[in-house]
Design an enzyme around this catalytic site. Structure first.
Site, PDB file in Angstrom:
ATOM      1  CB  SER A  74      -0.928   0.018   1.218  1.00  0.00           C
ATOM      2  OG  SER A  74      -0.184   0.291   2.401  1.00  0.00           O
ATOM      3  CB  SER A  76       0.056   3.489   4.646  1.00  0.00           C
ATOM      4  OG  SER A  76       0.952   2.446   4.988  1.00  0.00           O
ATOM      5  CE  LYS A 131       0.088   1.850   8.981  1.00  0.00           C
ATOM      6  NZ  LYS A 131      -0.441   2.370   7.703  1.00  0.00           N
ATOM      7  CB  SER A 223      -1.335   6.309   7.181  1.00  0.00           C
ATOM      8  OG  SER A 223      -0.857   5.377   8.134  1.00  0.00           O
TER       9      SER A 223
END
Length: 264
Positions: A74, A76, A131, A223
């Site tokens: 993704s 994010s 993250k 995100s």
């Protein structure tokens, strides 16, 4: 990824047990019969076990305790990580953990603010997410008007310009590219969408409990992170991302050789 891990563990132990049982109980008798009733060759299943067990064992140890590859699916973490990046994750940076249940057996270190971490979110324990750690245990975190505050101090930002995406990240073209400093000498880049629709996106204040961390994606308006589902328990950490070893994005033309070797 979790099912692959389970399969790897099962195959490793199964092949090892077959090899061990044959060596302890059957191999000697088979050698004694050689030339009389049979040719003394190993059964096919034993032959395969001997061939694959050392390989499976090495892969299991390296993947569980040294480094594990992950693929970024993704946007994010753009612009730090692009869709199609293949990364390596240091599995011992935050302690040695058992495969499958992720239980820590040896403590080595703890995440630092700014680390890019792979983890299993509490709501999706079968998925691996990535993250950046922005809040440590005991920190007070606030996010408002696209500004991150840590213990009352606003993060330092420098505007770089407009971001130009490519491939599956092309949707972020036109976003504002900024350099963010969470303290110390470490800087990283983040993306923001300059629009009233996103002015209060993810806004709020939080206090990070002991043994937990506050994580956010660098692509702040794309995100799903601690702003929406809460802090991350230390027990869910999988490791620290440290290297992009390949990038493949078919929408961008295939392999991006310029991404190979990018350190995080």
């Amino acid at each position: 990824m979790k099912w692959f891990e389970i399969g790897l563990v099962v195959l490793t132990f199964a092949s090892g047990i077959i090899w061990l049982l044959d060596r302890l109980f059957f191999a000697k008798a088979r050698r004694e019969r050689a030339g009389l009733l049979d040719d003394g060759r190993d059964p096919v299943v034993v032959d395969y076990a001997k061939a694959f067990f050392p390989i499976l064992a090495v892969v299991l140890v390296l993947r569980s305790f040294v480094a594990e590859p992950f693929r970024i699916p993704s946007s994010s973490m753009m612009p730090t990580l692009l869709v199609g990046d293949f990364i390596l994750v240091n599995k011992f940076a935050y302690g040695l953990r058992l495969p499958i249940n992720n239980r820590k057996v040896v403590g080595i270190g703890l995440p630092e603010r700014g680390d890019v971490v792979v983890f299993r979110p509490p709501a999706y324990p079968d998925q691996d997410w990535i993250k950046r750690v922005v809040g440590l245990p005991g920190d007070h975190i606030a996010y408002r008007d696209n500004v991150l505050y840590v213990n009352g101090e606003a993060s330092a930002y420098q505007t770089i310009g407009q971001y130009v995406g490519k491939g599956r990240g092309e949707e972020m073209t036109g976003a504002t590219l900024l350099s963010e400093n969470l303290g110390g000498d470490g800087r990283h880049e983040v993306l923001e969408i300059e629009s009233p629709l996103f002015a209060s996106h993810g806004a709020g204040e939080w206090t990070v409990p002991e043994g937990e961390y506050f994580v956010m994606g660098d692509n702040r308006d794309r995100s799903d992170d601690s702003r929406f589902w809460g802090t991350l328990p230390e027990s869910q950490l999988r490791g620290k991302a440290f290297l992009v070893w390949m990038n493949f994005d078919g929408a961008a033309g295939g392999v991006d050789f310029g991404r190979i070797g990018t350190r995080l």
